[in-house]
Write an enzyme that holds these catalytic residues in place. Structure first.
Site, PDB file in Angstrom:
ATOM      1  N   LYS A  46     -16.362  54.853 -35.743  1.00  0.00           N
ATOM      2  CA  LYS A  46     -14.982  54.706 -36.196  1.00  0.00           C
ATOM      3  C   LYS A  46     -14.250  56.031 -35.979  1.00  0.00           C
ATOM      4  O   LYS A  46     -14.761  57.098 -36.325  1.00  0.00           O
ATOM      5  CB  LYS A  46     -14.976  54.318 -37.674  1.00  0.00           C
ATOM      6  CG  LYS A  46     -13.598  54.031 -38.257  1.00  0.00           C
ATOM      7  CD  LYS A  46     -13.747  53.565 -39.716  1.00  0.00           C
ATOM      8  CE  LYS A  46     -12.417  53.204 -40.340  1.00  0.00           C
ATOM      9  NZ  LYS A  46     -12.585  52.698 -41.724  1.00  0.00           N
ATOM     10  N   SER A 104     -10.532  48.463 -42.781  1.00  0.00           N
ATOM     11  CA  SER A 104      -9.917  49.240 -41.719  1.00  0.00           C
ATOM     12  C   SER A 104     -10.814  49.462 -40.512  1.00  0.00           C
ATOM     13  O   SER A 104     -10.361  49.925 -39.464  1.00  0.00           O
ATOM     14  CB  SER A 104      -9.480  50.592 -42.276  1.00  0.00           C
ATOM     15  OG  SER A 104     -10.596  51.333 -42.740  1.00  0.00           O
ATOM     16  N   SER A 156     -13.622  48.367 -46.387  1.00  0.00           N
ATOM     17  CA  SER A 156     -13.279  48.533 -44.973  1.00  0.00           C
ATOM     18  C   SER A 156     -14.444  48.386 -44.006  1.00  0.00           C
ATOM     19  O   SER A 156     -14.232  48.304 -42.801  1.00  0.00           O
ATOM     20  CB  SER A 156     -12.615  49.900 -44.754  1.00  0.00           C
ATOM     21  OG  SER A 156     -11.307  49.899 -45.276  1.00  0.00           O
TER      22      SER A 156
END
Length: 476
Positions: free
Chosen positions: A80, A155, A179
């Protein structure tokens, strides 16, 4: 040969170790998959092609000399883009940090590299990890591989999509209110949020330092355990890091769930749930019981106040971090983040401290309520993913709470696993969530592994043709 991209990490590493497949071949296959499908899905902000191939060649040379670093040797992994990667752009999903090249890896990334994992790219995310949709105004929206007009969750949406589509064997995500687990559920993969403090956050740009977690996103539960075993480890730079050895990986799967007791708090877990999602979850409950698990009602008093405390803690902590940036770059932030900052700015010091006290009380009470219980069980997402571009900024702050039941595990800091458990009538994935007691990470993973092995949802990822047939979509 591309079907190999949907094998488990264990299978891929075994093939590499036995010299049936080279790290270079596997990396090139993964890059080819990215080149073919990422224009439709937008899972990556940066693809690290040259460095990944160079690392693969080094790892291949080590294999020739019969040196295997561990169970991730030669395995392509996505990260990420909020975790630092040495020598590689780390944007945090924002134009503010576009072009920033860190001079060191985040702690979790460093441990993965040392174990032989190949960092294949930096995955797209909701701006600064502050949202549940991965609709990024700067780098484009990531799209759900089961319907490219829908959100993938957030996210860590890019991490989930890369894993679900063979563009990575696993990914690193972050989880402040869900997330990791929400996008895993919406993309049909596995997401695991470990016990708070088990994995270092050093080198990860914070959202909320008292709620943030770093964890693995994979296609199988056992792969998540393999990644987590590597990612955890002492780090003196992270002040909340837990100085204790907590085993998480396991060799043998449970034969059944006889003797496993799962607590279910229906007033919370089924509130606001879509009827199709509820149907799938109830079916999963019946299957858990057929495996021998006992699902018992449980009360969790004070849950609404605790979740309100989470909102106050998260939004005030994120404002305090971004305040210096807001003075200079306030106009660059997306509209939904600007609304969040307004909310966080209204939280007083007294309100913040009151929220933290409520949190401590809630954790103690919940531990007491979970005596004799192996884990809580319920849905991960209670709504299917909605259409990209349909959410107004003022509503975005509530998305994580209306789309899923993930925030509970963050205010508690307890380990939480999401596994695929079926599909709605529109063929959109649904996730089943297990929340264990502190440091019961291995137990939670074993329960999820047993359930997963009795189903065929992992095979569905390999068979999914939706995104391969979709037209290239202009990213919004």
């Amino acid at each position: 040969m591309n079907k190999f991209l949907f094998e488990t990490i264990e299978t891929a590493c075994k093939a590499i170790k036995n010299k049936q497949l080279s790290p270079v071949e596997l990396t090139q296959m993964t890059l080819n998959q990215i080149h073919e499908h990422d224009p439709r899905l937008n899972a990556f902000i940066t693809v690290i092609e040259e460095e990944a191939l160079a690392q693969a060649k080094q790892l291949e040379a080590e294999i020739v000399n019969n040196h295997v670093r561990g169970p991730l040797h030669g395995i392509p992994i996505a990260v990420k883009d909020i975790l630092q990667t040495k020598g590689v752009q780390t944007t945090s999903g924002s134009k503010i940090f576009e072009g920033w090249i860190p001079d060191e890896d985040a702690a979790a990334v460093k441990r993965l590299r040392e174990a032989g994992a190949i960092i294949i790219g930096k995955a797209n995310l909701h701006e600064f990890a502050m949202g549940a949709t991965t609709e990024n105004p700067h780098f484009g929206s990531t799209r759900n591989p089961w319907n490219v007009t829908r959100i993938p969750g957030g996210s860590s949406g890019g991490s989930a999509v890369a894993t679900a589509t063979g563009m990575a064997f696993g990914a690193v995500g972050t989880d402040t209110a869900g997330s990791i687990r929400l996008p895993a559920a919406m993309c049909g993969t596995v997401g695991f949020k470990p016990t708070y403090g088990l994995v270092s956050r050093t080198g990860c740009l914070p959202f909320s330092w008292s709620l943030d977690h770093v964890g693995p996103m994979t296609r199988t539960v056992k792969d998540a355990a393999t990644m987590l075993e590597v990612m955890k480890g002492y780090d003196q730079k992270d002040r909340v890091f837990v100085k204790r050895n907590v085993p998480v990986s396991f060799d043998e799967s449970l034969n059944g769930l006889k003797g496993v007791k799962l607590g279910f708090y229906e007033p919370y877990m089924f509130s606001g749930i879509d009827h199709e999602v509820k149907r799938v979850i109830k079916q999963a409950f019946r299957h858990l019981e057929s495996l021998g698990a006992e699902i018992v009602p449980i009360d969790i008093p004070g849950i609404d106040q605790a979740l309100n405390a989470l909102k106050a803690i998260a939004q005030s902590e994120v404002v305090s971090f971004h305040e210096p940036l807001l003075k200079k770059f306030g106009h660059v932030y997306g509209d939904d983040l600007k609304y969040r900052f307004e909310f966080g700015s209204d939280v007083s010091a007294t309100g913040y401290l009151r929220a933290q006290r409520k949190r401590d009380q809630f954790v103690r009470e919940t531990i007491n309520q979970m005596k004799g219980i192996d884990a809580l069980v319920g849905p991960t997402n209670v709504q299917p993913p909605f259409e990209i571009g349909t959410m107004v900024p003022e509503m975005a702050i509530s998305n994580m709470f209306t789309l899923g039941k993930t925030p509970l595990a963050n205010i508690l800091g307890f380990p939480s696993l999401s596994v695929a458990c079926g599909f709605t009538s529109e063929n959109l994935p649904v996730g089943l969530q297990f929340i264990g007691k502190p440091f019961s990470d291995q137990r939670v993973l074993q329960i999820g592994d047993c359930y997963e092995k009795s189903e065929k949802w992992v095979q569905a990822l390999k068979n999914n043709q939706v995104y391969t047939n979709a037209s290239v979509v202009r990213n919004s």
